[in-house]
Design an enzyme around this catalytic site. Structure first.
Site, PDB file in Angstrom:
ATOM      1  N   ILE A 141       0.963  -1.217   0.099  1.00 52.61           N
ATOM      2  CA  ILE A 141      -0.143   0.080  -0.041  1.00 52.61           C
ATOM      3  C   ILE A 141       0.862   1.561  -0.101  1.00 52.61           C
ATOM      4  O   ILE A 141       0.612   2.252  -0.773  1.00 52.61           O
ATOM      5  CB  ILE A 141      -1.216  -0.073   1.161  1.00 52.61           C
ATOM      6  CG1 ILE A 141      -0.205  -0.076   2.503  1.00 52.61           C
ATOM      7  CG2 ILE A 141      -2.007  -1.124   1.377  1.00 52.61           C
ATOM      8  CD1 ILE A 141      -1.155   0.440   3.835  1.00 52.61           C
ATOM      9  N   CYS A 153      -2.370 -12.138   0.081  1.00 52.91           N
ATOM     10  CA  CYS A 153      -1.320 -11.327   0.140  1.00 52.91           C
ATOM     11  C   CYS A 153      -0.833 -11.291   1.488  1.00 52.91           C
ATOM     12  O   CYS A 153      -0.586 -12.698   1.929  1.00 52.91           O
ATOM     13  CB  CYS A 153      -1.574  -9.799  -0.194  1.00 52.91           C
ATOM     14  SG  CYS A 153      -3.391  -9.325   0.446  1.00 52.91           S
ATOM     15  N   SER A 154      -0.622 -10.291   2.202  1.00 54.90           N
ATOM     16  CA  SER A 154      -0.392 -10.456   3.758  1.00 54.90           C
ATOM     17  C   SER A 154      -1.618 -10.470   4.444  1.00 54.90           C
ATOM     18  O   SER A 154      -1.850 -11.632   5.043  1.00 54.90           O
ATOM     19  CB  SER A 154       0.366  -8.964   4.101  1.00 54.90           C
ATOM     20  OG  SER A 154       1.561  -8.927   3.532  1.00 54.90           O
ATOM     21  N   ASP A 155      -2.643  -9.519   4.311  1.00 54.45           N
ATOM     22  CA  ASP A 155      -3.806  -9.565   5.309  1.00 54.45           C
ATOM     23  C   ASP A 155      -5.034  -9.918   4.531  1.00 54.45           C
ATOM     24  O   ASP A 155      -6.157 -10.381   5.128  1.00 54.45           O
ATOM     25  CB  ASP A 155      -4.122  -8.433   6.021  1.00 54.45           C
ATOM     26  CG  ASP A 155      -3.001  -7.889   6.975  1.00 54.45           C
ATOM     27  OD1 ASP A 155      -2.456  -8.977   7.799  1.00 54.45           O
ATOM     28  OD2 ASP A 155      -2.816  -6.650   7.205  1.00 54.45           O
ATOM     29  N   GLY A 156      -5.006 -10.041   3.173  1.00 59.20           N
ATOM     30  CA  GLY A 156      -6.069 -10.495   2.326  1.00 59.20           C
ATOM     31  C   GLY A 156      -7.129  -9.649   1.943  1.00 59.20           C
ATOM     32  O   GLY A 156      -8.302 -10.030   1.873  1.00 59.20           O
ATOM     33  N   ASP A 198      -6.375  -6.311   0.675  1.00 60.55           N
ATOM     34  CA  ASP A 198      -6.072  -5.293  -0.341  1.00 60.55           C
ATOM     35  C   ASP A 198      -5.836  -5.789  -1.795  1.00 60.55           C
ATOM     36  O   ASP A 198      -6.664  -5.829  -2.733  1.00 60.55           O
ATOM     37  CB  ASP A 198      -4.996  -4.299   0.224  1.00 60.55           C
ATOM     38  CG  ASP A 198      -5.098  -3.524   1.275  1.00 60.55           C
ATOM     39  OD1 ASP A 198      -6.241  -3.026   1.395  1.00 60.55           O
ATOM     40  OD2 ASP A 198      -4.468  -3.510   2.163  1.00 60.55           O
TER      41      ASP A 198
END
Length: 620
Positions: free
Chosen positions: A332, A393-396, A398
């Site tokens: 981001i 992705c990381s947190d899912g 974005d």
């Protein structure tokens, strides 16, 4: 930038059609529906040419100032009057022909600050930085009455209500529309459209009260062979409790698109047998393939670095028959910086001699390309490879949302209709917890917040790129996409408020605010693409090479009068729709006339040899 004349590219797949059952729930918007569709009881904006401000219901004037100068970057200083309401800023100059005006929802503002020394004693100058690519500057005298609040203070108060312990305007706005947009998306109805539940997938109620995962929707679709207890253990292994759940299933091959967050493997390579069993169950639910693709949206270096924080990615040793693919989409912070650079390049003026190099230096189109390329790889594996995929992705919330929603648009024509697209946004973005409040910063004056990022803007940009390549595949037009982005920031509707489904229910957003879709569906004719042709089985494989992408001038550079079309494109769309309806009506009249003559001729020649008549097909 000019559109490349070439259509095909070795970097991409060409569009293709597959034979597939039609899942579209409901027909496309018909000409008859457009002619008979009810309009809002009250128009959103009145005609401002009569001197009165076009105020909305419950919109109240908070402050006004005369003899204000707007420092226009295109035509120079303009003197007029400025009015601030609890929803927006008006600037009017009636001395010019035509009348010059600015109409700016305060939710669009990201920063308001006093700048420099003004030209005269007692003058105040301040700048407004906007989320929609504009920067505005005004100069006016301070009020003589020291007790009277300045325009600057009023702007700071109503542009950033959250920072001032006030409610957003969306909670005041009570316009009634013919249709309730909050009912557009019914998760169980969408499951039914996809043929769910079935022998391989069940609808779980484990998250009914958001206890499993507070950023996930209440309705989750999971493999039937996985118990609720096993899901709880998987939840403790996936970042933020975001377990792998179904987003979409292929109607024929049963290949699935599944989304999640990263596994918390850490530096020691932690494993979770329930998580491994869940991914195996996802693979087994598709009898056409004995392999599973895991698409990690991140660059591999970033994913590896996440192990230092306890995160990471799936080991191919732990997950049998699974192949891990990194898609190299940046985080981001990189995207926020890229948009900042783009704004510097396109606003206010464009440096013609270095346009291409300046645009390239922003890396904006490069990021758009990587997002589209990732979604294309996902769609190709599901459609052509008949293989199930897991995306994270990381947190899912974005990059994962970007990839799954774009892949679904490529795979399922339903999401390319106006109502289907609304369902897609509600499902993949809103219900699955994209953090709109954090990424947009509704009503928050902290413009340096590192959580802000143009993730949803990039998604809409990618959709626009596809509408360029497939102009007849989408029921909606460009104006539809721009309207969504404008109201992403406006804070007029409740659709994009809060960070999750749970938060929206807690704040009673559906009860206390109006849905953007209520407004959109009250005037569908504004948003219909006249070139649209409905093919239920058409799968889109867009060309994603950088030379086939364009900067979205109609959005990013729309404030520059030199770039503005003489006639709004959506106005031409409406005229084309009217002409299409007229021609369709004429075709139907001629067909009835031909049928009547044929019947009459047949009765006259009864008993005599008949001639075969080749029917003439007409296309409008």
């Amino acid at each position: 930038m000019e559109e490349s004349a070439s259509v095909d590219s070795v970097e991409s797949l060409c569009s293709s059609t597959t034979t597939r059952s039609d899942r579209s729930s409901g027909p496309k918007v018909s000409d008859t529906e457009l002619r008979s569709k009810g309009r809002p009881i009250e128009k959103m904006y009145k005609d401002p040419s009569k001197g009165e401000l076009p105020l909305l219901p419950v919109e109240l004037v908070q402050e006004s100032a005369k003899d204000v100068t707007y420092i226009c970057p295109f035509i120079g200083p303009i003197r007029g009057s400025l009015t601030v309401t609890n929803y927006r800023l008006f600037f009017r100059c009636t001395d010019r022909e035509p009348v010059f005006g600015l109409d700016l929802p305060l939710g669009v503002l990201s920063r308001v600050e006093k700048i420099g020394a003004a030209t005269g004693r007692g003058d105040v100058s301040y700048g407004l930085a906007c989320k929609d690519m504009r920067n505005l500057r005004f100069v006016h005298k301070e009020p003589d009455d020291s007790l009277k609040k300045s325009v600057f203070e009023v702007l700071m108060k109503f542009a950033f209500p959250v920072s001032n312990n006030m409610s957003l305007f969306a909670f005041e706005y009570k316009q009634v529309f013919p249709e309730n947009g909050w009912k557009v998306y019914d998760p169980l109805a969408e499951c039914k459209r996809q043929g769910l539940p079935n022998e391989s997938w069940r609808i779980s109620k484990l998250n009914d009260h958001y206890e499993l995962c507070d950023s996930y929707p209440a309705t989750l679709v999971v493999p039937v062979t996985i118990t609720d207890d096993e899901l709880r253990r998987v939840s403790s292994f996936r970042a933020k409790g975001r377990i792998p759940v179904l987003s979409w299933i292929h109607p024929e091959s049963q290949a699935a698109v599944v989304r999640s967050s990263q596994p918390m493997v850490g530096q020691n390579g932690r494993r979770c047998k329930e998580d491994e069993k869940l991914l195996q169950a996802i693979m087994d639910a598709n009898a056409q393939s004995h392999k599973l693709f895991i698409f990690d949206a991140r660059p591999s270096v970033n994913a590896a670095a996440n192990k230092m924080k306890g995160g990471g990615f799936e080991s191919e040793d732990a997950y049998q028959n699974a192949e891990l693919v990194f898609l190299d989409i940046h985080n981001i912070h990189v995207m926020r910086e890229s948009l900042r650079k783009l704004k510097e390049v396109v606003y206010p003026n464009i440096e013609e001699s270095h346009w291409l190099s300046n645009l390239e230096s922003t890396h904006w189109l490069e990021h758009i390309k990587l997002i589209l390329a990732g979604a294309l790889r996902i769609a190709d594996k599901v459609e052509s490879g008949k293989t199930s995929v897991v995306v994270h992705c990381s947190d899912g919330w974005d990059r994962t949302a970007q990839l799954t929603s774009l892949a679904l648009i490529m795979l399922d024509s339903h999401y390319r209709t106006i109502r289907g697209f609304q369902i897609l946004v509600e499902k993949e973005w809103l219900s699955f917890g994209h953090r709109f409040q954090q990424r947009v910063g509704h009503g928050d004056k902290n413009h340096t917040d590192v959580d802000r990022s143009p993730i949803f803007l990039q998604f809409i940009d990618c959709v626009w790129q596809m509408t360029r390549q497939f102009p007849a595949a989408f029921e909606f037009n460009e104006y539809f996409l721009i309207t969504i982005l404008d109201h992403l920031y406006s804070c007029l509707f409740g659709t994009f408020l809060c960070n999750s489904e749970q938060q929206r229910l807690k704040e009673e957003i559906p009860k206390r605010t109006v849905s953007l879709w209520s407004f959109v569906n009250s005037q569908l004719e504004e948003f219909v693409n006249p070139l649209y042709v409905h093919y239920s089985s058409h799968v889109l494989f867009p060309t994603v090479g950088i030379r086939h992408l364009q900067l979205w001038v109609s959005y990013y550079i729309r404030w520059n009068p030199r770039m503005r079309p003489q006639e709004p494109v959506h106005q031409r769309y409406k005229e084309l729709l009217a002409k299409r309806a007229e021609l369709q009506k004429r075709v139907e009249e001629l067909q009835r006339e031909v049928s009547s003559r044929t019947a009459s001729s047949s009765s006259e020649r009864a008993g005599s040899p008949t001639r075969s008549i080749t029917p003439v097909q007409t296309f409008v």
